[in-house]
Design a protein around this motif. Sequence first.
Motif, PDB file in Angstrom:
ATOM      1  N   THR A   2      -7.260   1.561  -7.041  1.00 39.78           N
ATOM      2  CA  THR A   2      -7.156   0.983  -8.377  1.00 39.78           C
ATOM      3  C   THR A   2      -6.132  -0.163  -8.384  1.00 39.78           C
ATOM      4  OG1 THR A   2      -5.371   2.430  -9.019  1.00 39.78           O
ATOM      5  CG2 THR A   2      -7.613   3.246  -9.420  1.00 39.78           C
ATOM      6  N   THR A   3      -6.129  -0.976  -9.459  1.00 31.78           N
ATOM      7  CA  THR A   3      -5.181  -2.094  -9.556  1.00 31.78           C
ATOM      8  C   THR A   3      -3.746  -1.576  -9.562  1.00 31.78           C
ATOM      9  OG1 THR A   3      -6.839  -3.010 -11.014  1.00 31.78           O
ATOM     10  CG2 THR A   3      -4.786  -4.241 -10.829  1.00 31.78           C
ATOM     11  N   THR A   4      -3.541  -0.436 -10.252  1.00 31.33           N
ATOM     12  CA  THR A   4      -2.192   0.145 -10.323  1.00 31.33           C
ATOM     13  C   THR A   4      -1.721   0.551  -8.929  1.00 31.33           C
ATOM     14  OG1 THR A   4      -3.050   1.141 -12.320  1.00 31.33           O
ATOM     15  CG2 THR A   4      -0.795   1.733 -11.687  1.00 31.33           C
ATOM     16  N   GLN A   5      -2.660   1.196  -8.182  1.00 34.06           N
ATOM     17  CA  GLN A   5      -2.298   1.624  -6.827  1.00 34.06           C
ATOM     18  C   GLN A   5      -1.965   0.412  -5.955  1.00 34.06           C
ATOM     19  OE1 GLN A   5      -5.783   3.994  -6.047  1.00 34.06           O
ATOM     20  NE2 GLN A   5      -4.506   5.774  -5.599  1.00 34.06           N
ATOM     21  N   THR A   6      -2.792  -0.672  -6.087  1.00 33.55           N
ATOM     22  CA  THR A   6      -2.570  -1.873  -5.291  1.00 33.55           C
ATOM     23  C   THR A   6      -1.188  -2.445  -5.592  1.00 33.55           C
ATOM     24  OG1 THR A   6      -4.901  -2.306  -5.583  1.00 33.55           O
ATOM     25  CG2 THR A   6      -3.606  -4.083  -4.629  1.00 33.55           C
ATOM     26  N   LEU A   7      -0.874  -2.465  -6.884  1.00 30.96           N
ATOM     27  CA  LEU A   7       0.409  -3.012  -7.303  1.00 30.96           C
ATOM     28  C   LEU A   7       1.554  -2.174  -6.746  1.00 30.96           C
ATOM     29  CD1 LEU A   7       1.616  -5.254  -9.084  1.00 30.96           C
ATOM     30  CD2 LEU A   7       1.737  -3.586 -10.925  1.00 30.96           C
ATOM     31  N   LEU A  12       5.849  -1.266  -2.847  1.00 32.56           N
ATOM     32  CA  LEU A  12       6.386  -0.443  -1.753  1.00 32.56           C
ATOM     33  C   LEU A  12       6.625  -1.296  -0.505  1.00 32.56           C
ATOM     34  CD1 LEU A  12       7.087   2.400  -0.662  1.00 32.56           C
ATOM     35  CD2 LEU A  12       4.679   2.677  -0.105  1.00 32.56           C
ATOM     36  N   LEU A  13       5.665  -2.171  -0.192  1.00 34.52           N
ATOM     37  CA  LEU A  13       5.823  -3.044   0.979  1.00 34.52           C
ATOM     38  C   LEU A  13       7.002  -3.994   0.798  1.00 34.52           C
ATOM     39  CD1 LEU A  13       2.108  -3.848   1.863  1.00 34.52           C
ATOM     40  CD2 LEU A  13       3.762  -2.694   3.317  1.00 34.52           C
ATOM     41  N   LEU A  16      10.066  -2.050   1.364  1.00 36.68           N
ATOM     42  CA  LEU A  16      10.267  -1.781   2.793  1.00 36.68           C
ATOM     43  C   LEU A  16      10.778  -3.014   3.520  1.00 36.68           C
ATOM     44  CD1 LEU A  16       7.135   0.433   3.459  1.00 36.68           C
ATOM     45  CD2 LEU A  16       9.478   1.097   3.960  1.00 36.68           C
ATOM     46  N   ARG A  17      10.266  -4.178   3.119  1.00 38.84           N
ATOM     47  CA  ARG A  17      10.747  -5.431   3.741  1.00 38.84           C
ATOM     48  C   ARG A  17      12.230  -5.639   3.436  1.00 38.84           C
ATOM     49  NH1 ARG A  17       5.357  -7.383   2.846  1.00 38.84           N
ATOM     50  NH2 ARG A  17       5.833  -8.051   0.729  1.00 38.84           N
ATOM     51  N   THR A  18      12.654  -5.225   2.236  1.00 42.84           N
ATOM     52  CA  THR A  18      14.074  -5.352   1.876  1.00 42.84           C
ATOM     53  C   THR A  18      14.906  -4.341   2.660  1.00 42.84           C
ATOM     54  OG1 THR A  18      13.278  -5.899  -0.329  1.00 42.84           O
ATOM     55  CG2 THR A  18      15.636  -5.461  -0.124  1.00 42.84           C
TER      56      THR A  18
ATOM     57  N   SER B 173       4.708   5.311   2.575  1.00 43.38           N
ATOM     58  CA  SER B 173       5.715   6.056   1.807  1.00 43.38           C
ATOM     59  C   SER B 173       6.362   7.182   2.619  1.00 43.38           C
ATOM     60  CB  SER B 173       5.078   6.643   0.544  1.00 43.38           C
ATOM     61  OG  SER B 173       4.141   7.632   0.911  1.00 43.38           O
ATOM     62  N   GLN B 174       5.906   7.360   3.862  1.00 44.93           N
ATOM     63  CA  GLN B 174       6.468   8.466   4.654  1.00 44.93           C
ATOM     64  C   GLN B 174       7.971   8.272   4.911  1.00 44.93           C
ATOM     65  OE1 GLN B 174       4.296   9.250   8.274  1.00 44.93           O
ATOM     66  NE2 GLN B 174       2.512  10.030   7.168  1.00 44.93           N
ATOM     67  N   GLN B 175       8.690   9.367   4.906  1.00 45.00           N
ATOM     68  CA  GLN B 175      10.136   9.379   5.152  1.00 45.00           C
ATOM     69  C   GLN B 175      10.439  10.379   6.275  1.00 45.00           C
ATOM     70  OE1 GLN B 175      12.536   7.618   3.424  1.00 45.00           O
ATOM     71  NE2 GLN B 175      10.959   6.586   2.208  1.00 45.00           N
ATOM     72  N   PRO B 176      11.588  10.217   6.945  1.00 42.76           N
ATOM     73  CA  PRO B 176      11.958  11.254   7.914  1.00 42.76           C
ATOM     74  C   PRO B 176      12.126  12.586   7.182  1.00 42.76           C
ATOM     75  CG  PRO B 176      13.428   9.339   8.063  1.00 42.76           C
ATOM     76  CD  PRO B 176      12.595   9.147   6.833  1.00 42.76           C
ATOM     77  N   GLU B 177      11.656  13.645   7.814  1.00 38.70           N
ATOM     78  CA  GLU B 177      11.760  14.973   7.185  1.00 38.70           C
ATOM     79  C   GLU B 177      12.356  15.958   8.166  1.00 38.70           C
ATOM     80  OE1 GLU B 177       8.141  16.570   5.540  1.00 38.70           O
ATOM     81  OE2 GLU B 177       7.757  14.679   4.464  1.00 38.70           O
TER      82      GLU B 177
END
Lengths: 98, 435
Positions: A2-7, A12-13, A16-18, B173-177
């Motif tokens: 879904t659009t929400t999931q994509t967003l 999240l990416l 993670l980059r930060t 979203s996986q984290q160390p567990e």
Amino acid sequence: MTTTQTLSRAELLKQLRTTHAESVKRAQELLKEQKKMQQELCAVFREKARTVPEAAESTGIPANKVLWFVAAMKKYGVVVEAGMCGDYPLYKKAEEEA
Amino acid sequence: MDNLHMDALVVGGGIAGMQSALDLADQGFQVALVEREASIGGRMITLSKVFPTLDCCSCITTPKMSAVTHHPNIHLFTYCEVQSVQEHGAGFDISILQKPRYVDVSKCTGCRDCEYECPITVPNPFDRNLGAYRAIRVPFSTAVPQKAVLDPEYCLWCGKCEQRCPVDAIDFSQQPETFNIEANSIIMATGFDLTPIETKKEYGGGKLHNVIDPLMMERFLAPTGPYGRVLRPGDGKEPGSIAYVQCAGSRDDTLGITYCSRVCCMYAIKQAMLLNGALPLADITIYYMDIRTFGKGYEQFYQNAKAMGVEFVRGKVANINEDADHNPIVKVEMTDTGEIVERTHDLVVLSQGIVPASRPTVSLPLGSDGFISVPSPDSAPCVTKRPGIFVTGTAASPMDIVDSIVSASAAAAEASAYIRENNGRLEVQKEALYV
């Protein structure tokens, strides 16, 4: 998806980059260097079949690095072996799909 | 995850660890096998062939890997590390860290689409960094489990793998567990490393591209090797002259490694014979102090190598340099004549010594050689100083594959006896703790 999931995945990416900013910076520099070298090597192997020392001479990249890239490109189907020239295998660019 | 109760925990999924786990599981014990890498198989799955039979290593190892993963009594935990071990009566509480794979293993089919999509190429330690793979990859073609793993050190977090994955298995979203296992006994099967090539400055200290370690040569000789043939890493030349330098890190006071690594003579002879087949025109020389062929059929194997034309030169290599074409020049003192000779080769393999691999934090006394101490090596070679903890394979001392398998079965037998002997006591303690 879904659009929400994509967003949320895009967020999240970004997060993670930060979090991994330091390793991402290193990886980006490595990727830049790799792209440049691979383009140069692809160009010489597209021209004609060459040995590793010949490709090294044409590109100015050290022979051991050329061999490492050739091994990687061969594994992922970018170059193929094309016989031998004396003690050295020859490599050429793999046929590209139309 | 809740605490898991196991009869035994095996640390290390190499040939010894797998054999111990299988032996215990076949007796009906519940076994947890913990491996720090993303696949089991250990060193042996990287090797070409075994001596003296020249059987294919993969053909021996992969059925065991498969048996481990399908055994109903074995609980396999890959990409996990033992964090701590606490005594708990006659048993142990073990804390395990599950590192994130960033891949949902229940969904991943091992199709490698993510690997082909990943833009960044990184050195592949399975090929001793002479080959390459991608930041997300299936570790190797026969990996168990056949699941992808993402290396956060090289990942750009670009999301291309996620977009490409046909089964939505990528999970950022996986984290160390951390989770706990309660086990009645532990078998340490943590394996070995080679003495670092950098420590032998006189042999190039790792700076000469055409002076390699024996595990690199194993990869060249394996059908799945980085180049698909034997080439020297400096410039891709098919070597016409290959030399082995024996005791390059064993029986060496300067490195503090005074013991014999036991396997170097035999693997050098084996590789020489395989090279003879792969490169029939190549000259192969082995520089040695003395040849130790102690096992069944080993001496005949050595004699066969000599008959095949492998040159054995008794001498001590003083140093290795290289010429303008990066050909290694070996300076050797001939033991029998005292003569100093310089010889040029295309490729040199250093028969480096065997040292213990890094181990998880388990408080176990070590011997002066750094291997896990065994108080009665003659009568109980797998029993450590800590009751309930056993050691097997090259975690105990340098040994070959045959001896590792024998040692693994011995450790399993010791663990089995310990579990049976203490089982009643452990059950009583468990009831007291959890009622």
